[in-house]
Design a protein around this motif. Structure first.
Motif, PDB file in Angstrom:
ATOM      1  N   ALA A  54       0.832  -1.208   0.000  1.00 62.13           N
ATOM      2  CA  ALA A  54       0.000   0.000   0.000  1.00 62.13           C
ATOM      3  C   ALA A  54       0.864   1.255   0.000  1.00 62.13           C
ATOM      4  O   ALA A  54       0.548   2.242  -0.686  1.00 62.13           O
ATOM      5  CB  ALA A  54      -0.928  -0.012   1.212  1.00 62.13           C
ATOM      6  N   ILE A  55       1.954   1.247   0.757  1.00 58.77           N
ATOM      7  CA  ILE A  55       2.859   2.402   0.799  1.00 58.77           C
ATOM      8  C   ILE A  55       3.525   2.608  -0.565  1.00 58.77           C
ATOM      9  O   ILE A  55       3.619   3.735  -1.072  1.00 58.77           O
ATOM     10  CB  ILE A  55       3.901   2.219   1.904  1.00 58.77           C
ATOM     11  CG1 ILE A  55       3.226   2.276   3.281  1.00 58.77           C
ATOM     12  CG2 ILE A  55       4.989   3.293   1.815  1.00 58.77           C
ATOM     13  CD1 ILE A  55       4.125   1.822   4.419  1.00 58.77           C
ATOM     14  N   LEU A  56       3.986   1.518  -1.175  1.00 58.21           N
ATOM     15  CA  LEU A  56       4.616   1.631  -2.491  1.00 58.21           C
ATOM     16  C   LEU A  56       3.604   2.092  -3.539  1.00 58.21           C
ATOM     17  O   LEU A  56       3.943   2.878  -4.437  1.00 58.21           O
ATOM     18  CB  LEU A  56       5.230   0.289  -2.885  1.00 58.21           C
ATOM     19  CG  LEU A  56       6.466  -0.127  -2.078  1.00 58.21           C
ATOM     20  CD1 LEU A  56       6.875  -1.560  -2.417  1.00 58.21           C
ATOM     21  CD2 LEU A  56       7.640   0.828  -2.335  1.00 58.21           C
ATOM     22  N   GLY A  57       2.360   1.628  -3.426  1.00 55.91           N
ATOM     23  CA  GLY A  57       1.320   2.107  -4.344  1.00 55.91           C
ATOM     24  C   GLY A  57       1.039   3.579  -4.153  1.00 55.91           C
ATOM     25  O   GLY A  57       0.838   4.325  -5.123  1.00 55.91           O
ATOM     26  N   PHE A  58       1.009   4.027  -2.898  1.00 61.06           N
ATOM     27  CA  PHE A  58       0.827   5.445  -2.593  1.00 61.06           C
ATOM     28  C   PHE A  58       1.954   6.259  -3.239  1.00 61.06           C
ATOM     29  O   PHE A  58       1.713   7.321  -3.831  1.00 61.06           O
ATOM     30  CB  PHE A  58       0.821   5.637  -1.081  1.00 61.06           C
ATOM     31  CG  PHE A  58       0.591   7.048  -0.612  1.00 61.06           C
ATOM     32  CD1 PHE A  58      -0.671   7.447  -0.173  1.00 61.06           C
ATOM     33  CD2 PHE A  58       1.625   7.978  -0.567  1.00 61.06           C
ATOM     34  CE1 PHE A  58      -0.894   8.744   0.279  1.00 61.06           C
ATOM     35  CE2 PHE A  58       1.420   9.268  -0.129  1.00 61.06           C
ATOM     36  CZ  PHE A  58       0.156   9.654   0.286  1.00 61.06           C
ATOM     37  N   ALA A  59       3.188   5.770  -3.118  1.00 63.44           N
ATOM     38  CA  ALA A  59       4.336   6.492  -3.689  1.00 63.44           C
ATOM     39  C   ALA A  59       4.226   6.579  -5.206  1.00 63.44           C
ATOM     40  O   ALA A  59       4.519   7.633  -5.800  1.00 63.44           O
ATOM     41  CB  ALA A  59       5.635   5.798  -3.290  1.00 63.44           C
ATOM     42  N   ALA A  60       3.803   5.491  -5.845  1.00 61.12           N
ATOM     43  CA  ALA A  60       3.661   5.507  -7.298  1.00 61.12           C
ATOM     44  C   ALA A  60       2.584   6.490  -7.744  1.00 61.12           C
ATOM     45  O   ALA A  60       2.712   7.162  -8.765  1.00 61.12           O
ATOM     46  CB  ALA A  60       3.333   4.100  -7.798  1.00 61.12           C
ATOM     47  N   LEU A  61       1.523   6.593  -6.941  1.00 66.83           N
ATOM     48  CA  LEU A  61       0.398   7.470  -7.299  1.00 66.83           C
ATOM     49  C   LEU A  61       0.689   8.934  -7.005  1.00 66.83           C
ATOM     50  O   LEU A  61       0.342   9.820  -7.794  1.00 66.83           O
ATOM     51  CB  LEU A  61      -0.853   7.027  -6.528  1.00 66.83           C
ATOM     52  CG  LEU A  61      -2.163   7.752  -6.854  1.00 66.83           C
ATOM     53  CD1 LEU A  61      -2.563   7.517  -8.309  1.00 66.83           C
ATOM     54  CD2 LEU A  61      -3.275   7.298  -5.921  1.00 66.83           C
ATOM     55  N   HIS A  62       1.352   9.203  -5.866  1.00 59.99           N
ATOM     56  CA  HIS A  62       1.518  10.583  -5.413  1.00 59.99           C
ATOM     57  C   HIS A  62       2.947  11.126  -5.570  1.00 59.99           C
ATOM     58  O   HIS A  62       3.178  12.307  -5.302  1.00 59.99           O
ATOM     59  CB  HIS A  62       1.111  10.693  -3.940  1.00 59.99           C
ATOM     60  CG  HIS A  62      -0.332  10.373  -3.703  1.00 59.99           C
ATOM     61  ND1 HIS A  62      -1.355  11.244  -4.003  1.00 59.99           N
ATOM     62  CD2 HIS A  62      -0.932   9.261  -3.193  1.00 59.99           C
ATOM     63  CE1 HIS A  62      -2.512  10.696  -3.695  1.00 59.99           C
ATOM     64  NE2 HIS A  62      -2.293   9.492  -3.203  1.00 59.99           N
ATOM     65  N   GLY A  63       3.886  10.292  -5.954  1.00 59.78           N
ATOM     66  CA  GLY A  63       5.252  10.762  -6.130  1.00 59.78           C
ATOM     67  C   GLY A  63       5.983  11.016  -4.836  1.00 59.78           C
ATOM     68  O   GLY A  63       6.985  11.742  -4.811  1.00 59.78           O
ATOM     69  N   ALA A 101      -5.116   7.074   5.258  1.00 60.65           N
ATOM     70  CA  ALA A 101      -4.529   7.659   4.049  1.00 60.65           C
ATOM     71  C   ALA A 101      -4.218   6.601   3.007  1.00 60.65           C
ATOM     72  O   ALA A 101      -4.251   6.864   1.804  1.00 60.65           O
ATOM     73  CB  ALA A 101      -3.259   8.439   4.408  1.00 60.65           C
ATOM     74  N   LEU A 102      -3.927   5.386   3.467  1.00 63.75           N
ATOM     75  CA  LEU A 102      -3.543   4.309   2.562  1.00 63.75           C
ATOM     76  C   LEU A 102      -4.729   3.459   2.125  1.00 63.75           C
ATOM     77  O   LEU A 102      -4.579   2.558   1.298  1.00 63.75           O
ATOM     78  CB  LEU A 102      -2.499   3.419   3.246  1.00 63.75           C
ATOM     79  CG  LEU A 102      -1.169   4.102   3.567  1.00 63.75           C
ATOM     80  CD1 LEU A 102      -0.316   3.224   4.465  1.00 63.75           C
ATOM     81  CD2 LEU A 102      -0.417   4.451   2.289  1.00 63.75           C
ATOM     82  N   GLY A 103      -5.898   3.709   2.709  1.00 61.11           N
ATOM     83  CA  GLY A 103      -7.064   2.920   2.351  1.00 61.11           C
ATOM     84  C   GLY A 103      -7.032   1.505   2.871  1.00 61.11           C
ATOM     85  O   GLY A 103      -7.673   0.611   2.303  1.00 61.11           O
ATOM     86  N   LEU A 242      14.243  -0.171  -4.023  1.00 59.87           N
ATOM     87  CA  LEU A 242      12.946  -0.739  -4.386  1.00 59.87           C
ATOM     88  C   LEU A 242      11.912   0.366  -4.567  1.00 59.87           C
ATOM     89  O   LEU A 242      11.070   0.309  -5.483  1.00 59.87           O
ATOM     90  CB  LEU A 242      12.486  -1.732  -3.320  1.00 59.87           C
ATOM     91  CG  LEU A 242      11.153  -2.436  -3.594  1.00 59.87           C
ATOM     92  CD1 LEU A 242      11.162  -3.112  -4.961  1.00 59.87           C
ATOM     93  CD2 LEU A 242      10.858  -3.461  -2.507  1.00 59.87           C
ATOM     94  N   VAL A 243      11.962   1.402  -3.722  1.00 59.74           N
ATOM     95  CA  VAL A 243      11.075   2.549  -3.905  1.00 59.74           C
ATOM     96  C   VAL A 243      11.348   3.197  -5.262  1.00 59.74           C
ATOM     97  O   VAL A 243      10.413   3.506  -6.022  1.00 59.74           O
ATOM     98  CB  VAL A 243      11.265   3.578  -2.771  1.00 59.74           C
ATOM     99  CG1 VAL A 243      10.419   4.820  -3.022  1.00 59.74           C
ATOM    100  CG2 VAL A 243      10.907   2.959  -1.422  1.00 59.74           C
ATOM    101  N   ALA A 244      12.630   3.388  -5.574  1.00 64.74           N
ATOM    102  CA  ALA A 244      12.989   4.000  -6.853  1.00 64.74           C
ATOM    103  C   ALA A 244      12.497   3.152  -8.021  1.00 64.74           C
ATOM    104  O   ALA A 244      12.008   3.681  -9.030  1.00 64.74           O
ATOM    105  CB  ALA A 244      14.497   4.196  -6.931  1.00 64.74           C
ATOM    106  N   SER A 245      12.587   1.828  -7.876  1.00 64.57           N
ATOM    107  CA  SER A 245      12.129   0.939  -8.941  1.00 64.57           C
ATOM    108  C   SER A 245      10.633   1.101  -9.194  1.00 64.57           C
ATOM    109  O   SER A 245      10.189   1.149 -10.351  1.00 64.57           O
ATOM    110  CB  SER A 245      12.454  -0.507  -8.566  1.00 64.57           C
ATOM    111  OG  SER A 245      11.935  -1.417  -9.511  1.00 64.57           O
ATOM    112  N   ARG A 246       9.842   1.201  -8.111  1.00 61.85           N
ATOM    113  CA  ARG A 246       8.399   1.382  -8.275  1.00 61.85           C
ATOM    114  C   ARG A 246       8.082   2.727  -8.927  1.00 61.85           C
ATOM    115  O   ARG A 246       7.168   2.838  -9.751  1.00 61.85           O
ATOM    116  CB  ARG A 246       7.707   1.288  -6.916  1.00 61.85           C
ATOM    117  CG  ARG A 246       7.692  -0.106  -6.342  1.00 61.85           C
ATOM    118  CD  ARG A 246       6.899  -1.081  -7.220  1.00 61.85           C
ATOM    119  NE  ARG A 246       6.862  -2.401  -6.651  1.00 61.85           N
ATOM    120  CZ  ARG A 246       5.883  -2.838  -5.842  1.00 61.85           C
ATOM    121  NH1 ARG A 246       4.863  -2.032  -5.557  1.00 61.85           N
ATOM    122  NH2 ARG A 246       5.922  -4.062  -5.355  1.00 61.85           N
TER     123      ARG A 246
END
Length: 254
Positions: A54-63, A101-103, A242-246
């Motif tokens: 969920a955190i990685l998805g949040f990062a991909a969506l919101h930068g 925030a993460l749903g 891994l964050v950068a990869s996402r």
């Protein structure tokens, strides 16, 4: 011929039967308790895995990575004057997973994600290395497009993010001590489920206390019950690469 009356059980025989039943029940209860404990452990690991995604998805969506929640409630918390645009979190290292925030679901009445042991002390903790200025970008991990502004090369060149140690024996607020005790210095974020003893405050100076003291250093090791340093925290972390990869896959980088 007179019929013989049915033989009644004596008190000794009844007591013996009850004793045997108690022994059998005790023998069964231990495996059942072990099964319940293992199921909760497995559920906690799945919860942290889902939270990580969920955190990685949040990062991909919101930068950006989300800010931790605070004791004020289970939503993302910014410092006074802070916002997504500048990434200034109220508490980078000593907060909780912002489930709302993460749903994520289910949440308790205050909006916190709780591990399977279910007490208020079992809120899942979340720390993020957003306090760092990467290159010339302050709070680079928690501000919108902060990692993009910092650049991939600067993210890779940063000497450390959050630390995870194999023991807190020689750790301090800036690291694990000897390099041999360091599991990683490049964790972009860390998740901690307090586990079975979450309802109890961690013993001062223990490895569990290290995971709750609000600095950038955490401990991950096998569970142990040895007096003052009882340890059953479940710790997971995600490295910066891994964050950068996402974010690359989402088109947020470079």
């Amino acid at each position: 011929m007179k019929a013989r009356a049915p033989r009644a059980f004596t008190l000794v025989e009844v007591a013996l039967v009850l004793l045997i039943l108690c022994v059998l029940a005790t023998g069964l209860s231990v495996p059942i308790a072990a099964q319940v404990a293992q199921r909760r452990q497995d559920d906690a690991v799945r919860l942290l895995d889902a939270s990580r995604e969920a955190i990685l998805g949040f990062a991909a969506l919101h930068g950006r990575l989300p800010c931790p929640a605070t004791a004020a409630g289970g939503t993302e918390a910014f410092a006074p004057g802070g916002a997504a645009a500048n990434g200034r979190c109220a508490d980078f290292h000593g907060g909780y997973l912002p489930g709302a925030a993460l749903g994520l679901a289910p949440l308790d009445a205050q909006g916190y994600v709780i591990d399977p042991w279910g007490s208020p002390g079992n809120r899942v903790r979340y720390a993020v290395a957003g306090h760092l200025a990467v290159g010339s970008v302050a709070n680079a991990l928690t501000r919108v497009n902060g990692m993009q502004s910092a650049s991939l090369s600067a993210l890779g060149a940063e000497p450390h993010y959050l630390f995870v140690c194999s023991t807190g024996a020689q750790a301090n607020g800036s690291g694990c001590g000897p390099a041999a005790l360091q599991l990683t210095r490049r964790a972009a974020f860390v998740l901690v489920a307090p586990g079975p003893n979450g309802a109890l405050p961690p013993a001062p100076g223990s490895d569990e206390a290290r995971n709750a003291d609000g600095d950038a250093v955490f401990v991950h090791r096998d569970p142990a019950r040895n007096g003052t340093d009882e340890f059953d925290d479940i710790v997971r972390w995600v490295p910066i690469h891994l964050v950068a990869s996402r974010l690359l896959a989402a088109g947020r980088l470079p």
